[in-house]
Scaffold this motif. Structure first.
Motif, PDB file in Angstrom:
ATOM      1  N   GLY A 176       0.637  -1.173  -0.073  1.00  0.00           N
ATOM      2  CA  GLY A 176      -0.076  -0.040  -0.012  1.00  0.00           C
ATOM      3  C   GLY A 176       0.764   1.330   0.117  1.00  0.00           C
ATOM      4  O   GLY A 176       0.748   2.283  -0.750  1.00  0.00           O
ATOM      5  N   ALA A 177       1.846   1.314   0.763  1.00  0.00           N
ATOM      6  CA  ALA A 177       2.898   2.255   0.789  1.00  0.00           C
ATOM      7  C   ALA A 177       3.644   2.618  -0.611  1.00  0.00           C
ATOM      8  O   ALA A 177       3.548   3.915  -1.226  1.00  0.00           O
ATOM      9  CB  ALA A 177       3.928   2.199   1.890  1.00  0.00           C
ATOM     10  N   ALA A 178       4.130   1.479  -1.208  1.00  0.00           N
ATOM     11  CA  ALA A 178       4.712   1.579  -2.431  1.00  0.00           C
ATOM     12  C   ALA A 178       3.728   2.201  -3.476  1.00  0.00           C
ATOM     13  O   ALA A 178       3.662   2.735  -4.424  1.00  0.00           O
ATOM     14  CB  ALA A 178       5.019   0.344  -2.965  1.00  0.00           C
ATOM     15  N   PHE A 179       2.226   1.693  -3.296  1.00  0.00           N
ATOM     16  CA  PHE A 179       1.145   2.042  -4.347  1.00  0.00           C
ATOM     17  C   PHE A 179       0.888   3.847  -4.070  1.00  0.00           C
ATOM     18  O   PHE A 179       0.865   4.361  -5.268  1.00  0.00           O
ATOM     19  CB  PHE A 179      -0.050   1.581  -3.762  1.00  0.00           C
ATOM     20  N   LEU A 180       1.086   4.075  -2.866  1.00  0.00           N
ATOM     21  CA  LEU A 180       0.776   5.445  -2.542  1.00  0.00           C
ATOM     22  C   LEU A 180       1.992   6.429  -3.332  1.00  0.00           C
ATOM     23  O   LEU A 180       1.962   7.302  -3.732  1.00  0.00           O
ATOM     24  CB  LEU A 180       0.487   5.675  -1.156  1.00  0.00           C
ATOM     25  N   ARG A 191       6.340  10.732   1.975  1.00  0.00           N
ATOM     26  CA  ARG A 191       6.457  10.191   3.121  1.00  0.00           C
ATOM     27  C   ARG A 191       5.867   8.653   3.121  1.00  0.00           C
ATOM     28  O   ARG A 191       6.273   7.836   3.791  1.00  0.00           O
ATOM     29  CB  ARG A 191       5.026  10.865   4.178  1.00  0.00           C
ATOM     30  N   ALA A 192       5.145   8.382   2.037  1.00  0.00           N
ATOM     31  CA  ALA A 192       4.694   7.228   1.638  1.00  0.00           C
ATOM     32  C   ALA A 192       5.919   6.267   1.285  1.00  0.00           C
ATOM     33  O   ALA A 192       6.308   5.172   1.571  1.00  0.00           O
ATOM     34  CB  ALA A 192       3.666   7.150   0.530  1.00  0.00           C
ATOM     35  N   ARG A 193       6.990   6.819   0.313  1.00  0.00           N
ATOM     36  CA  ARG A 193       7.888   6.148   0.098  1.00  0.00           C
ATOM     37  C   ARG A 193       9.124   5.942   1.241  1.00  0.00           C
ATOM     38  O   ARG A 193       9.453   4.718   1.435  1.00  0.00           O
ATOM     39  CB  ARG A 193       8.597   7.121  -1.172  1.00  0.00           C
ATOM     40  N   LEU A 194       9.327   6.943   2.161  1.00  0.00           N
ATOM     41  CA  LEU A 194       9.958   6.820   3.231  1.00  0.00           C
ATOM     42  C   LEU A 194       9.422   5.568   4.076  1.00  0.00           C
ATOM     43  O   LEU A 194      10.046   4.872   4.604  1.00  0.00           O
ATOM     44  CB  LEU A 194      10.298   8.005   4.017  1.00  0.00           C
ATOM     45  N   PHE A 195       8.084   5.488   4.297  1.00  0.00           N
ATOM     46  CA  PHE A 195       7.470   4.642   5.046  1.00  0.00           C
ATOM     47  C   PHE A 195       7.616   2.953   4.660  1.00  0.00           C
ATOM     48  O   PHE A 195       8.038   2.361   5.257  1.00  0.00           O
ATOM     49  CB  PHE A 195       6.003   5.062   5.225  1.00  0.00           C
TER      50      PHE A 195
END
Length: 335
Positions: A176-180, A191-195
């Motif tokens: 999900g984070a990679a998709f965002l 923020r999504a990439r770093l997460f």
């Protein structure tokens, strides 16, 4: 290759499609209160999956329906043994769908926060339940000589099946984070990439632990190769996230879950539900399959229906392929 084996492979493909598509779908919902700092950012996150989330859920229906049609014995034994977890999954999916529709109906922060919690819960419960279900069919149940479960309603809840539940949740969170990161722009994307970079090494540990357990118990040399592919693909995904290649990272995670599914179901075949009491009581592909005539009929139906569904869903993703940012979100409007 017999029709029984072909349909076993098709059902595995359906479950893979569900894990891949609903994986990032559920992951976005899980991350809603973590990455969404205000209502606008949360609307951006929801809009990334808004056109596709209901289509993604079709893969669950198709996978279960194909099991019912092609392997009724497998369907009956597995689903009856996991009835209570599946009931929770169903309730969570209903609540999640309602929340998507109702969160914007009233211009109230309290109203939206309440429905956001429903979306979050409805995104955590299904991957837990589906992970438990799939791990149960891989690792087995206590079955007697008639294929009936021995024990109570929670026989499917064990440390190894809970590990499978955590494996699906962990993958969904990273996916999900990679998709965002792939579908959003600005601060939210970063923020999504770093997460994803920080979470991937930890969140995928249950998945690789599950693969190791299955490989150790029932694996073969070729499933060990598939396991190695899953590990390498995960490392590639992490590296691509670090160098800011969102699309390649997302694709590598897809390879990770594909190789993981091949490892798990490859180790399972020719069983569909092993017996933990006596291997002689295990349910097999041949024993649980429908009649040859039934398999022929559903093969013809699938040959015409499946391409249409795939084309339509692919077209949907193509139409909504662009990134979304806060600038694309209009002011709140209530009827």
């Amino acid at each position: 290759m017999t029709l029984e084996t072909i349909w076993f492979c098709i059902i595995v493909l359906f479950w893979l499609g569900y894990l891949f598509l609903e994986g990032f779908d559920f992951g976005v919902g899980m991350l809603l209160p973590i990455l969404g700092r205000d209502n606008t950012e949360r609307r951006v996150m929801i809009n990334t999956i808004g056109p596709v989330w209901d289509g993604n859920e079709v893969w669950l229906i198709v996978a279960a329906g194909a099991m019912f049609a092609a392997f009724p014995g497998w369907y009956a034994s597995l689903f009856s043994a996991t009835y209570l977890p599946l009931l929770l999954v169903l309730l969570a999916l209903i609540g999640r769908g309602v929340a998507f529709e109702y969160r914007g109906k009233v211009d109230s922060e309290r109203w939206r926060r309440s429905w956001d919690r429903v979306i979050m819960i409805g995104s955590w419960v299904p991957p837990l339940g589906v992970g438990l279900l799939l791990t149960t069919t891989i690792l087995g149940l206590p079955l007697d000589e008639h294929g009936n479960r021995i024990g109570g309603a929670f026989e499917s809840v064990r440390w190894d099946t809970l590990l499978g539940a955590l494996a699906v949740v962990g993958f969904a969170l990273v996916h999900g984070a990679a998709f965002l990161a792939l579908k959003t722009a600005g601060d939210l994307r970063e923020r999504a990439r770093l997460f994803a970079i920080r979470a991937l090494p930890v969140a995928l540990l249950p998945l690789f632990a599950l693969l190791a357990v299955v490989q150790w118990r029932d694996g073969a040399l070729w499933t060990l190769v598939a396991l190695a592919v899953a590990v390498v693909a995960a490392l590639v995904a992490w590296r691509k996230l670090v160098v800011d290649r969102d699309g390649q990272a997302f694709a590598a995670l897809g390879v990770t879950i594909a190789a993981a599914v091949v490892t798990l179901f490859g180790a399972l075949y020719p069983d569909v539900l092993p017996s933990t009491l006596d291997p002689a009581n295990s349910l097999t592909v041949a024993e649980t399959a429908s009649s040859p005539y039934t398999l022929e009929v559903i093969t013809w139906v699938g040959a015409f229906g499946a391409p249409a569904v795939l084309v339509y869903q692919g077209w949907t993703y193509w139409v909504f392929r662009k990134r979304i940012s806060a600038a694309h979100i209009p002011p709140v409007h209530t009827p």
